[in-house]
Design an enzyme around this catalytic site. Sequence first.
Site, PDB file in Angstrom:
ATOM      1  N   HIS A  14       2.945  -1.129  -5.315  1.00 50.61           N
ATOM      2  CA  HIS A  14       2.236  -1.964  -6.292  1.00 50.61           C
ATOM      3  C   HIS A  14       0.731  -1.990  -6.006  1.00 50.61           C
ATOM      4  O   HIS A  14      -0.092  -1.871  -6.923  1.00 50.61           O
ATOM      5  CB  HIS A  14       2.806  -3.385  -6.257  1.00 50.61           C
ATOM      6  CG  HIS A  14       2.058  -4.339  -7.130  1.00 50.61           C
ATOM      7  ND1 HIS A  14       2.166  -4.338  -8.512  1.00 50.61           N
ATOM      8  CD2 HIS A  14       1.169  -5.321  -6.827  1.00 50.61           C
ATOM      9  CE1 HIS A  14       1.392  -5.280  -9.012  1.00 50.61           C
ATOM     10  NE2 HIS A  14       0.781  -5.899  -8.006  1.00 50.61           N
ATOM     11  N   GLU A  15       0.363  -2.133  -4.747  1.00 49.79           N
ATOM     12  CA  GLU A  15      -1.054  -2.221  -4.402  1.00 49.79           C
ATOM     13  C   GLU A  15      -1.771  -0.892  -4.621  1.00 49.79           C
ATOM     14  O   GLU A  15      -2.949  -0.872  -4.988  1.00 49.79           O
ATOM     15  CB  GLU A  15      -1.203  -2.659  -2.935  1.00 49.79           C
ATOM     16  CG  GLU A  15      -0.730  -4.076  -2.649  1.00 49.79           C
ATOM     17  CD  GLU A  15      -1.580  -5.121  -3.364  1.00 49.79           C
ATOM     18  OE1 GLU A  15      -2.789  -4.863  -3.547  1.00 49.79           O
ATOM     19  OE2 GLU A  15      -1.038  -6.185  -3.730  1.00 49.79           O
ATOM     20  N   ASP A  37     -11.885 -23.201   8.670  1.00 52.16           N
ATOM     21  CA  ASP A  37     -12.921 -23.014   7.653  1.00 52.16           C
ATOM     22  C   ASP A  37     -12.874 -24.179   6.664  1.00 52.16           C
ATOM     23  O   ASP A  37     -12.007 -25.058   6.751  1.00 52.16           O
ATOM     24  CB  ASP A  37     -12.756 -21.670   6.933  1.00 52.16           C
ATOM     25  CG  ASP A  37     -11.419 -21.564   6.193  1.00 52.16           C
ATOM     26  OD1 ASP A  37     -11.087 -22.491   5.434  1.00 52.16           O
ATOM     27  OD2 ASP A  37     -10.707 -20.548   6.376  1.00 52.16           O
ATOM     28  N   THR A  66      -7.326  -6.319   1.208  1.00 53.03           N
ATOM     29  CA  THR A  66      -6.059  -5.618   1.004  1.00 53.03           C
ATOM     30  C   THR A  66      -4.844  -6.524   1.173  1.00 53.03           C
ATOM     31  O   THR A  66      -3.734  -6.142   0.796  1.00 53.03           O
ATOM     32  CB  THR A  66      -5.943  -4.461   2.016  1.00 53.03           C
ATOM     33  OG1 THR A  66      -5.953  -5.003   3.349  1.00 53.03           O
ATOM     34  CG2 THR A  66      -7.087  -3.494   1.844  1.00 53.03           C
ATOM     35  N   LEU A 117      -3.688  -7.328   4.128  1.00 54.89           N
ATOM     36  CA  LEU A 117      -3.013  -6.881   5.350  1.00 54.89           C
ATOM     37  C   LEU A 117      -3.632  -7.455   6.614  1.00 54.89           C
ATOM     38  O   LEU A 117      -3.062  -7.302   7.693  1.00 54.89           O
ATOM     39  CB  LEU A 117      -3.034  -5.352   5.436  1.00 54.89           C
ATOM     40  CG  LEU A 117      -2.218  -4.611   4.386  1.00 54.89           C
ATOM     41  CD1 LEU A 117      -2.516  -3.115   4.455  1.00 54.89           C
ATOM     42  CD2 LEU A 117      -0.735  -4.863   4.566  1.00 54.89           C
TER      43      LEU A 117
END
Length: 435
Positions: free
Chosen positions: A227-228, A367, A398, A400
């Site tokens: 898909h990516e 953060d 990405t 990942l």
Amino acid sequence: MGRLFWKLFIAFLAALTVSGLLVAFVLSLLYPRDRAPFAGSQPPQMFMVDTLVSVMQSSGVAAVRPVLEAWRMKRAPAPLVVGPDGQELLGRAVLPVQLEGARVVLIDGADWRVIEPERGALRPPPPAGSRGAGMRLPPPPLLEVVTALLGALAFSAVLAWYLSRPVRHLHRAFEALAQGNLDARVGPLIGTRRDEIADLGCGFDRMAARIQRLLDAQRRLLHDVSHELRSPLARMSAAIGLARQDPTRGDAMFDRVELEAARLDVMVSELLDLSRLEHDAGHAPAQMLALDALLRDIVDDARFEAAARGVQVDLAAEPLSLAVHPVLLRRALDNVLRNAVKYSPDGSRVQVGMHSDGACVRMVIRDRGCGVADDELGRIFEPFFRGARSGGDAGHGTGLGLSIARRAIEVHGGDIRASTPPEGGLQIDIRLPRS
């Protein structure tokens, strides 16, 4: 029934049969059923003499004859009873030497002598074909043999079935797993059994569950990767098509193609890194490293990137050293910190801390960004997952980075978790064991 059952059955049956036969044989020798009462254990000689003397004194000589006849019929060495005329009461031969030391009983003015069996017993000849009085062989222990065989047969069958049954369950489960049935389990079939075979079944269940998780993860990863990869390839194809339709826009479209190609390169590179972590991580020897110095270098790199947006990165770290894989740990911390800077609003602050927490080293990166929904906190470490608050924009990365960070931390035996502080944003907690 399988071969293991028959092997166990025959082994148990043979062992029990041999032991049963030996026990039956010994018992038949010690307690023969048909042996004469006095064959192996005669009454004491003096007891027999005293008995005869008492009978003679109380009932006369006539009462002695039935007692002697009974003893003679049973082949017991009976005493000699000699009258005044020198004749033995039952007509047995008497030697002069046997009269010495005899018991003398006075009956009606006459002397009667009673001689001990060892002095004058003349045993009747044994029956033809026999081995002598008191030495007959015991009858064959047929009842004992049959009982031992039946008991050994039943016990061996039950025990062999009990031992081979879980092995058959394991065999069927292995066959099912080999044919692709990843749901095969033996724990419910073994039940409450607690022994080494049950431990083997539990080990099989753990192995099958892990294989199932790995294959499911690989299927999801393959689906996510396809898909990516499809999205940037589709954009590249669209840009090339537009460039052909309108050559005046060629430079802009080629820039777009170049951008998508760069994203594909980054994605493929990170996929390779994740694959190496899954298969090859942990083989390199660990090195003692000053964690505060490593964290300071990573923070300095992040500050250079964050300065363009006015994001401030603060560091508070204790001086700690630990045996780690430097490349893997640097990649994990760098991915987490870059992710925090990326999602922090302009002019905000990112806090990085490290301190000793008992038997582990704890690192905290916090953060002030959009944060993550509570139901997504456990999924942000999955490959290609992007939270709803991030807008699912592939341009942010990405998907990942956190997956690579989690695997690198797991290689060190630690864990990484995400939480949402009350003041907002996202907090990543990393714990590494100190031993």
